[in-house]
Motif scaffolding. Structure first.
Motif: not given
Length: 119
Positions: A86-112
């Motif tokens: 897309x060429x409309x709109x100003x350059x900036x950012x957007x927030x995307x949310x990924x759930x821990x379950x969706x990512x396959x992470x367990x409660x308390x698991x460390x990640x980088x």
């Protein structure tokens, strides 16, 4: 055979370090992959909020993630599936949310995050 003070100290320090490693946390990546897009990541109660550069038309469906469990800590990488055209709109950012379950992470698991941090 009775354990020595040194072996008890080493064993105690190891147990303490192992206990600290089970806390839920986003740890600083010791190595990032510069070829990946820079992102800002915030760990929340339900999942990760990933801030990506956008002109306003980037969507979660445009991104894919990879979870690598080969290391001691889990490493997560985010990449665009489609280039934003897309060429409309100003350059900036957007927030995307990924759930821990969706990512396959367990409660308390460390990640980088493998992506370099956004500036």
């Amino acid at each position: 055979m009775q354990p020595s003070r040194r072996s008890l100290l080493v064993c105690g320090a190891s147990l303490l370090a192992a206990g600290c490693a089970t806390r839920p946390s986003l740890v600083a990546a010791s190595r990032t992959w510069p070829e990946l897009e820079p992102v800002g990541v915030t760990a929340g109660r339900e999942g990760l909020t990933v801030r990506v550069a956008s002109r306003g038309c980037a969507a979660k469906a445009d991104f894919v993630f990879h979870v690598d469990r080969a290391q001691r800590d889990v490493v997560i990488a985010f990449a665009r599936r489609r280039i934003e055209t897309c060429r409309s709109g100003q350059a900036g950012g957007v927030d995307l949310v990924f759930g821990y379950d969706e990512l396959g992470l367990k409660r308390g698991e460390r990640f980088t995050i493998a992506n370099p941090p956004s500036r």
